[in-house]
Write an enzyme that holds these catalytic residues in place. Structure first.
Site, PDB file in Angstrom:
ATOM      1  N   THR A  61       7.182   0.858  -2.330  1.00 59.19           N
ATOM      2  CA  THR A  61       6.861   0.971  -0.903  1.00 59.19           C
ATOM      3  C   THR A  61       5.700   1.909  -0.589  1.00 59.19           C
ATOM      4  OG1 THR A  61       8.542   2.707  -0.629  1.00 59.19           O
ATOM      5  CG2 THR A  61       9.225   0.425  -0.218  1.00 59.19           C
ATOM      6  N   TYR A 137      -0.082  -3.953  -0.620  1.00 60.79           N
ATOM      7  CA  TYR A 137       1.352  -3.869  -0.345  1.00 60.79           C
ATOM      8  C   TYR A 137       1.806  -5.131   0.384  1.00 60.79           C
ATOM      9  CZ  TYR A 137       5.683  -2.565   2.010  1.00 60.79           C
ATOM     10  OH  TYR A 137       6.978  -2.555   2.493  1.00 60.79           O
TER      11      TYR A 137
END
Length: 306
Positions: A61, A137
């Protein structure tokens, strides 16, 4: 029901354990217990435990870290999610995969300049809206969604998109704002990004409610589940500081300083707007998550009493 949680020792994983207590036989597994980048590891664990449902909370993350570690991002968030789904299919289990609002870029909603429009023109994204990724991401998480949903489980897997998570078991944006304020400020937060602040406890309870009615209304495909109401990080910070003052945790006001992701010049681009709403929760018999302000008030009350 037997439920296995990958990433079960993380922020959402811990709240899922509380929300699902008494509802299922739970198997929360951390990185050391189950390596999602290894199909062999997953096959071994899944075959031993034989879950009926797998909730995949495991993820890389670090948004900026993903720009520097592209292969790691794709290995965990992309192929890793697919590995979880394929291993689950071998034992006829379903997967609830946790995804992100960052699959949207916001370019068709708001350019990030000026104050947040309050005239009703900003409409949140729903499940049928087209995605557009602007960071590694986001690309890796979208790849994970696609890997999971490409599976062959007859019941279908579910990808749950959420946003701006905070919770009790890991330092997060809310905790950092509290700490800055208690140190006398200034409190800095960005103004050029809008999304939905989401308490992991609310999300966990929403997922638990979804699981409880799966026999009547099974959910598959894409589902948005995030705190109700849109905001900037600066609006979140202002609410936190106001709560601290109102409840006697701060003796005097502190400076609130707005900044922008553009000026911070970090490796990863952030979407200017990624607020989400669900067009599916009602049909699935599940309520929307609470308003972000009410949840934040409750979290702050619990946090400052600890």
């Amino acid at each position: 029901m037997r439920i296995l949680i990958t990433g079960g020792k993380g922020m959402l994983g811990r709240d899922l354990q509380v929300a699902l207590e008494g509802q299922a036989d739970l198997f929360p597994l951390g990185h050391a217990d189950c390596e999602i980048t290894s199909p062999a590891s997953l096959e071994k664990v899944f075959t031993e435990i034989k879950p009926q449902l797998v909730i995949n909370c495991a993820a890389y993350t670090d948004v900026d870290g993903c720009e520097r570690n592209v292969e790691l991002a794709m290995s965990v968030n992309g192929r890793g999610a697919g590995n979880v789904a394929r291993a689950a299919e071998m034992i006829a289990a379903r997967v609830f995969h946790i995804s992100t609002d960052y699959v949207f870029d916001g370019a068709d909603r708001w350019d990030g300049r000026g104050t947040r429009p309050d005239d009703g023109t900003l409409q949140p994204y729903v499940e049928t809206d087209a995605t557009n990724t602007i960071s590694m991401y986001a690309k890796s998480k979208l790849a994970g969604e696609q890997e999971v949903l490409a599976g062959g489980n007859p019941g279908g897997h579910l990808s749950i998109r959420t946003s701006w998570l905070y919770g009790a078991s890991r330092v997060n944006f809310v905790d950092r704002v509290v700490e800055q304020a208690l140190k006398g400020g200034p409190v800095k937060a960005v103004t050029d990004q809008i999304s939905c602040l989401t308490w992991t406890r609310d999300l966990a309870r929403g997922i638990a409610a979804l699981i409880a009615q799966q026999s009547a209304r099974p959910a598959a495909g894409i589902l948005h589940m995030a705190g109700t109401g849109m905001s900037t990080r600066l609006e979140n910070a202002r609410h936190i500081v106001d709560w601290l003052l109102k409840n006697g945790r701060l003796a005097q006001p502190v400076e609130l300083a707005g900044t922008t992701w553009v000026s911070l010049n970090l490796p990863a681009k952030r979407p200017t707007f990624s607020a989400m709403a669900s067009a599916r929760l009602t049909e699935l018999g599940t309520e929307a998550l609470p308003d972000w302000r009410a949840s934040l008030d409750e979290y702050l009350s619990l946090r400052t009493q600890a």
